[in-house]
Write an enzyme that holds these catalytic residues in place. Structure first.
Site, short mmCIF file in Angstrom:
data_model
loop_
_atom_site.label_atom_id
_atom_site.label_comp_id
_atom_site.label_asym_id
_atom_site.label_seq_id
_atom_site.Cartn_x
_atom_site.Cartn_y
_atom_site.Cartn_z
CG ASN A 111 -0.39 0.71 2.41
OD1 ASN A 111 -0.42 1.95 2.50
ND2 ASN A 111 0.17 -0.06 3.34
NE ARG A 112 1.27 4.01 -5.60
CZ ARG A 112 1.50 3.00 -6.43
NH1 ARG A 112 2.35 2.04 -6.08
NH2 ARG A 112 0.88 2.92 -7.60
CG PHE A 115 -0.43 9.13 7.47
CD1 PHE A 115 -0.30 7.77 7.70
CD2 PHE A 115 0.47 9.99 8.08
CE1 PHE A 115 0.71 7.27 8.51
CE2 PHE A 115 1.48 9.51 8.90
CZ PHE A 115 1.61 8.15 9.11
CB SER A 174 3.80 5.60 7.32
OG SER A 174 3.32 5.53 5.99
CG ASN A 176 3.05 4.41 1.93
OD1 ASN A 176 3.85 4.04 1.07
ND2 ASN A 176 2.31 3.55 2.63
CB THR A 177 4.04 10.59 5.00
OG1 THR A 177 2.67 10.21 5.08
CG2 THR A 177 4.15 12.10 5.17
CE LYS A 216 2.87 0.18 13.16
NZ LYS A 216 1.45 -0.02 12.81
CG ASN A 245 4.21 1.08 9.47
OD1 ASN A 245 3.55 0.54 8.59
ND2 ASN A 245 3.86 2.23 10.00
CB THR A 246 4.48 -1.57 5.50
OG1 THR A 246 4.66 -0.16 5.39
CG2 THR A 246 3.02 -1.86 5.85
N GLY A 267 2.04 -8.30 5.54
CA GLY A 267 1.57 -9.66 5.38
C GLY A 267 2.65 -10.69 5.69
#
Length: 365
Positions: A111-112, A115, A174, A176-177, A216, A245-246, A267
């Site tokens: 995922n991207r 937030f 994360s 993705n930010t 985290k 996290n991922t 996953g």
């Protein structure tokens, strides 16, 4: 329920775009279409962490209930706690779609999202409406992508939800930010923890209620960064860690299509990497600091492995996409059976048994 989901429900949901399927699952839980799990009350599964009494050690990780819409429905699935968010002060749409990709052969997701959430005010209203219902509901806080002061965004989250959160998660992990993970560097972390915990402590002094704060971190950190994080944690009254996290890594994937997508991988493939980092952090922070283990948990055996590697509590998310809403209840039932079979009076007795073994391993390339 998991078997029925895998044979019917998953095939149906997987016909939809992953993000649309996620939205449908939220609606199903909100409307009560998903049956609750029969309560499992087993003293062997109760854990006291950071002053909170958890009925069992399995939680729903942040990222699923991004807008605090269904924490009570998640608790009814058998989870011992639920974490909502990540919540940012202002609403934001997140990154352009498509931004969620299934890797079915790997039981993984990339995922991207970035937030995407409705902001503090909307979540505050929902959490206020459930006040007094009980259950442990954590609030995962983050920063807006275009914020001029990201640390101030985390402080705002503590202030906004102090009276409603069972605990806080400060999410700086994360991928993705852009630039968010830079807050894991020691100088930035010093400032972040200092201001966040000072705000929490001031609110505690006024209200008399202390809200634990967890940090985290990412699973892609080198040993030197783990050393820096552990050293800085030792200087602040942090209540615990969440690992992790991922990941940006793509090692060992069977899927040759979506594996090339940018974003964070979650996953089953993340289990080994995240568990190694968990054990390494346990060695660095010592036995007293609570750690929540996240990444690749899809069974009772995987959950117990995390505990043996140093986790007090564990969380899952992606595995529920593949195994359905009955997974939490199934895992708790199986852990309970294992405790009875092995005559273990409390799951906390298993913690740290395999720390050295896991910490000695190298993370996959």
């Amino acid at each position: 329920m998991s078997g029925l989901f895998q044979s019917i429900g998953r095939n149906l949901l997987f016909k939809f775009d992953p993000e649309d399927a996620h939205g449908l699952s939220i609606k199903a839980l909100k409307t009560g279409l998903v049956p609750a799990c029969a309560p499992i009350s087993d003293p062997a599964l109760r854990v006291n962490v950071a002053g909170l009494d958890f009925p069992n050690p399995l939680g729903m990780a942040a990222g699923y209930d991004k807008n605090a819409e269904i924490p009570d429905a998640l608790l009814k699935l058998g989870f011992g706690f639920a974490e909502v968010g990540t919540l940012t002060p202002l609403p934001q749409a997140g990154n352009p779609k498509p931004r969620i990709f299934r890797l079915v052969e790997d039981e993984a997701v990339i995922n991207r999202l970035g937030f995407n959430n409705g902001g503090h005010d909307a979540a505050f209203k929902r959490l206020s409406e459930r006040r007094g219902r009980g259950g442990i509901v954590g609030v995962n806080i983050g920063a807006n992508k275009d914020s001029s002061d990201r640390i101030a965004d985390y402080v705002a989250g503590i202030r906004k939800f102090h009276d409603l959160a069972s605990y806080f998660t400060v999410n700086i992990s994360s991928p993705n930010t852009p630039g968010l993970r830079d807050l894991q560097t020691r100088d930035s972390l010093k400032e972040l923890l200092g201001k966040v915990l000072e705000t929490r402590d001031n609110l505690t002094a006024r209200s008399g209620a202390k809200r634990p704060v967890f940090l985290k971190i990412a699973p892609d950190l080198p040993d030197a960064s783990l050393d820096d994080i552990a050293a800085e944690i030792a200087l602040h009254p942090l209540d615990g860690l969440i690992v992790s996290n991922t990941t940006l890594a793509r090692s060992g994937l069977k899927n040759t299509g979506n594996a090339a997508q940018s974003g964070g991988l979650s996953g089953r493939p993340v289990f080994e990497r995240s568990t190694i980092i968990l054990a390494k952090m346990r060695q660095r922070v010592g036995v007293r600091l609570p750690i929540i283990g996240v990444g690749g948990i899809d069974s009772a055996a995987a959950a117990i492995s995390k505990v043996r590697a140093g986790a007090d509590l564990v969380q899952l998310y992606t595995s529920m996409i593949y195994q359905g809403p009955g997974l939490a209840g199934q895992i708790i039932k199986e852990i309970s059976a294992i405790m009875r079979r092995e005559a273990i009076s409390n799951i906390a007795e298993l913690r740290d048994r395999d720390v050295n073994d896991w910490a000695s391993r190298s993370t996959p390339d």
